[in-house]
Design a protein around this motif. Sequence first.
Motif, PDB file in Angstrom:
ATOM      1  N   ALA A  21       0.802  -1.227   0.000  1.00  0.00           N
ATOM      2  CA  ALA A  21       0.000   0.000   0.000  1.00  0.00           C
ATOM      3  C   ALA A  21       0.835   1.277   0.000  1.00  0.00           C
ATOM      4  O   ALA A  21       0.286   2.374  -0.156  1.00  0.00           O
ATOM      5  CB  ALA A  21      -0.944   0.006   1.201  1.00  0.00           C
ATOM      6  N   HIS A  22       2.169   1.151   0.174  1.00  0.00           N
ATOM      7  CA  HIS A  22       2.979   2.367   0.246  1.00  0.00           C
ATOM      8  C   HIS A  22       4.461   2.023   0.078  1.00  0.00           C
ATOM      9  O   HIS A  22       5.041   1.351   0.930  1.00  0.00           O
ATOM     10  CB  HIS A  22       2.751   3.058   1.596  1.00  0.00           C
ATOM     11  N   CYS A  23       5.074   2.481  -1.008  1.00  0.00           N
ATOM     12  CA  CYS A  23       6.514   2.261  -1.192  1.00  0.00           C
ATOM     13  C   CYS A  23       7.118   3.297  -2.138  1.00  0.00           C
ATOM     14  O   CYS A  23       6.393   4.054  -2.773  1.00  0.00           O
ATOM     15  CB  CYS A  23       6.786   0.843  -1.679  1.00  0.00           C
ATOM     16  N   HIS A  24       8.446   3.309  -2.184  1.00  0.00           N
ATOM     17  CA  HIS A  24       9.186   4.339  -2.924  1.00  0.00           C
ATOM     18  C   HIS A  24      10.259   3.746  -3.841  1.00  0.00           C
ATOM     19  O   HIS A  24      11.417   4.160  -3.774  1.00  0.00           O
ATOM     20  CB  HIS A  24       9.886   5.280  -1.938  1.00  0.00           C
ATOM     21  N   PRO A  25       9.932   2.771  -4.691  1.00  0.00           N
ATOM     22  CA  PRO A  25      10.993   2.141  -5.499  1.00  0.00           C
ATOM     23  C   PRO A  25      11.714   3.104  -6.439  1.00  0.00           C
ATOM     24  O   PRO A  25      12.855   2.832  -6.822  1.00  0.00           O
ATOM     25  CB  PRO A  25      10.249   1.053  -6.276  1.00  0.00           C
ATOM     26  N   GLY A 161      -0.511  11.165  -3.290  1.00  0.00           N
ATOM     27  CA  GLY A 161       0.389  10.734  -2.218  1.00  0.00           C
ATOM     28  C   GLY A 161       1.840  10.761  -2.664  1.00  0.00           C
ATOM     29  O   GLY A 161       2.102  10.675  -3.854  1.00  0.00           O
ATOM     30  N   GLU A 162       2.704  11.004  -1.784  1.00  0.00           N
ATOM     31  CA  GLU A 162       2.569  11.013  -0.357  1.00  0.00           C
ATOM     32  C   GLU A 162       2.435  12.449   0.133  1.00  0.00           C
ATOM     33  O   GLU A 162       3.245  13.302  -0.219  1.00  0.00           O
ATOM     34  CB  GLU A 162       3.798  10.337   0.261  1.00  0.00           C
ATOM     35  N   VAL A 163       1.428  12.693   0.952  1.00  0.00           N
ATOM     36  CA  VAL A 163       1.212  14.016   1.521  1.00  0.00           C
ATOM     37  C   VAL A 163       1.139  13.869   3.039  1.00  0.00           C
ATOM     38  O   VAL A 163       1.108  12.743   3.535  1.00  0.00           O
ATOM     39  CB  VAL A 163      -0.103  14.635   0.985  1.00  0.00           C
ATOM     40  N   MET A 294      -3.788   6.053   6.132  1.00  0.00           N
ATOM     41  CA  MET A 294      -2.811   6.590   7.086  1.00  0.00           C
ATOM     42  C   MET A 294      -1.633   5.626   7.062  1.00  0.00           C
ATOM     43  O   MET A 294      -1.739   4.499   7.540  1.00  0.00           O
ATOM     44  CB  MET A 294      -3.400   6.654   8.493  1.00  0.00           C
ATOM     45  N   HIS A 295      -0.510   6.072   6.466  1.00  0.00           N
ATOM     46  CA  HIS A 295       0.558   5.100   6.221  1.00  0.00           C
ATOM     47  C   HIS A 295       1.507   4.963   7.411  1.00  0.00           C
ATOM     48  O   HIS A 295       1.699   5.918   8.156  1.00  0.00           O
ATOM     49  CB  HIS A 295       1.273   5.463   4.906  1.00  0.00           C
ATOM     50  N   SER A 296       2.065   3.769   7.588  1.00  0.00           N
ATOM     51  CA  SER A 296       2.920   3.424   8.737  1.00  0.00           C
ATOM     52  C   SER A 296       2.358   4.053  10.007  1.00  0.00           C
ATOM     53  O   SER A 296       3.016   4.815  10.698  1.00  0.00           O
ATOM     54  CB  SER A 296       4.360   3.896   8.522  1.00  0.00           C
ATOM     55  N   SER A 350       5.423  -1.948   2.561  1.00  0.00           N
ATOM     56  CA  SER A 350       6.852  -2.129   2.849  1.00  0.00           C
ATOM     57  C   SER A 350       7.489  -0.792   3.221  1.00  0.00           C
ATOM     58  O   SER A 350       8.451  -0.752   3.968  1.00  0.00           O
ATOM     59  CB  SER A 350       7.572  -2.713   1.634  1.00  0.00           C
ATOM     60  N   ASP A 351       6.992   0.319   2.661  1.00  0.00           N
ATOM     61  CA  ASP A 351       7.576   1.655   2.826  1.00  0.00           C
ATOM     62  C   ASP A 351       9.053   1.666   2.393  1.00  0.00           C
ATOM     63  O   ASP A 351       9.823   2.512   2.835  1.00  0.00           O
ATOM     64  CB  ASP A 351       7.437   2.149   4.283  1.00  0.00           C
ATOM     65  N   LEU A 352       9.412   0.733   1.505  1.00  0.00           N
ATOM     66  CA  LEU A 352      10.827   0.578   1.151  1.00  0.00           C
ATOM     67  C   LEU A 352      11.215   1.434  -0.066  1.00  0.00           C
ATOM     68  O   LEU A 352      10.381   1.744  -0.899  1.00  0.00           O
ATOM     69  CB  LEU A 352      11.095  -0.904   0.860  1.00  0.00           C
TER      70      LEU A 352
HETATM   71 ZN   LIG Z   1       6.596   7.110   2.408  1.00  0.00          ZN
END
Ligand SMILES: [Zn+2]
Length: 401
Positions: A21-25, A161-163, A294-296, A350-352
């Motif tokens: 649901a949320h990552c930054h590859p 996103g991401e905000v 709402m991430h992490s 993963s937020d990776l």
């Molecule tokens: Zn993030």
Amino acid sequence: MADKTVENNLPFPWNLGVFDAHCHPTDTMTSISDIPHMNATALTVMSTRGEDQELVDEVAKRLGDYHQELKQGNGKIVPCFGWHPWFAHQIRVEADEEATSKTETTEAIKIQHYRNALTGSMGNEEEDNHFFNTLPTPKPLSVLLEETKTRLSAHPNALVGEVGLDKAFRLPMPWQEEELEFRDAGLTSGSREGRKLSPYRVTIAHQKALLKAQLQLAGQLRRAVSVHSVQGHGAVLEVFQELWKGHERKVESSRQRKKRVDEEKIEREAEQDVDGSGQETELTPLPYPPRICMHSYSGSPEAVRQLLRPSVPSDVYFSFSTVINFTGPSVKWVQTSLESLPDERILIESDLHTAGKRMDDLLEEVVRTVCRVKGWSLEDGTRILAENWRRCIYTVATPEY
Ligand SMILES: [Zn+2]
């Protein structure tokens, strides 16, 4: 309750669909070619700053948007376009424009902008001005919103996103020449990368103005948003409440809720022209984002309660990552809020910053952890989490994809 030891040894059911649901590859572009070989079904890929908006757009075009409802499930990417609070100072919001309207030169406008948007000081005006000069010329908010809108329109399933808001963050010091020599050229530029921190923070008023404008854009286009909140849960709630005011939901019976969800599905299908009639209907704009992730998430159980009030017109989801939520001192805290959350509002991420095997491993780990805390069997839990992701991204969940 599932048997823990047996569950831990079961092979992981990737075939049921696992969604990050949320990552930054795009922070590590060399890892993008690993995405097609990953076990994860699709990645929700954030953008955060000037340097990565184009990259997210390009990666989604290259690897395919994940269009679940159109049954084009061959794409692996859900692109997201937004400006992160760590880069909020690079945007000129209206209040700065007023404050700088009497200043003539571009240089003076820039200094005045940073003077308004930042708090903290090196101790004297000369050093402050020297620091401000190392920062980029700020982009007007209206320009950012126009650019974001264009990108969102090019990707009908993209999110905002991401905000968010971040009270803990301080701006990094400018790069020193000797540091640049050893910088990892494989990383997308613009982030901190271990640089020392300066005494400057972005004012909460400035961060709120930027967040609010992006949430309004999400509402206008009926997109979900992915929200970052660090030590700012109260302030984030204030921004949401400003947008929700006057639009509170009447308490729905389960039958009324089903009716609303069905209606939303029909509207959504019409918009995407699923029936092939060639007629596309524009969804009615909303003054608030319809769905929020709402991430992490690290807010208190009380903050969770506020966001899940039946009168809240946005559907709020809570996403958990191994790295942020299940390591370090917040574990107990997170377990308590996870236990209290309704099954249908939980997501995993993963937020990776790099795609590939480690991302898959982190997703597997967090799915297993959430299943354990919630007392779900691995198969049931994986199904629930996949369905939650689809509902958060696309309004409705369908059994097959
Ligand atoms: Zn993030």
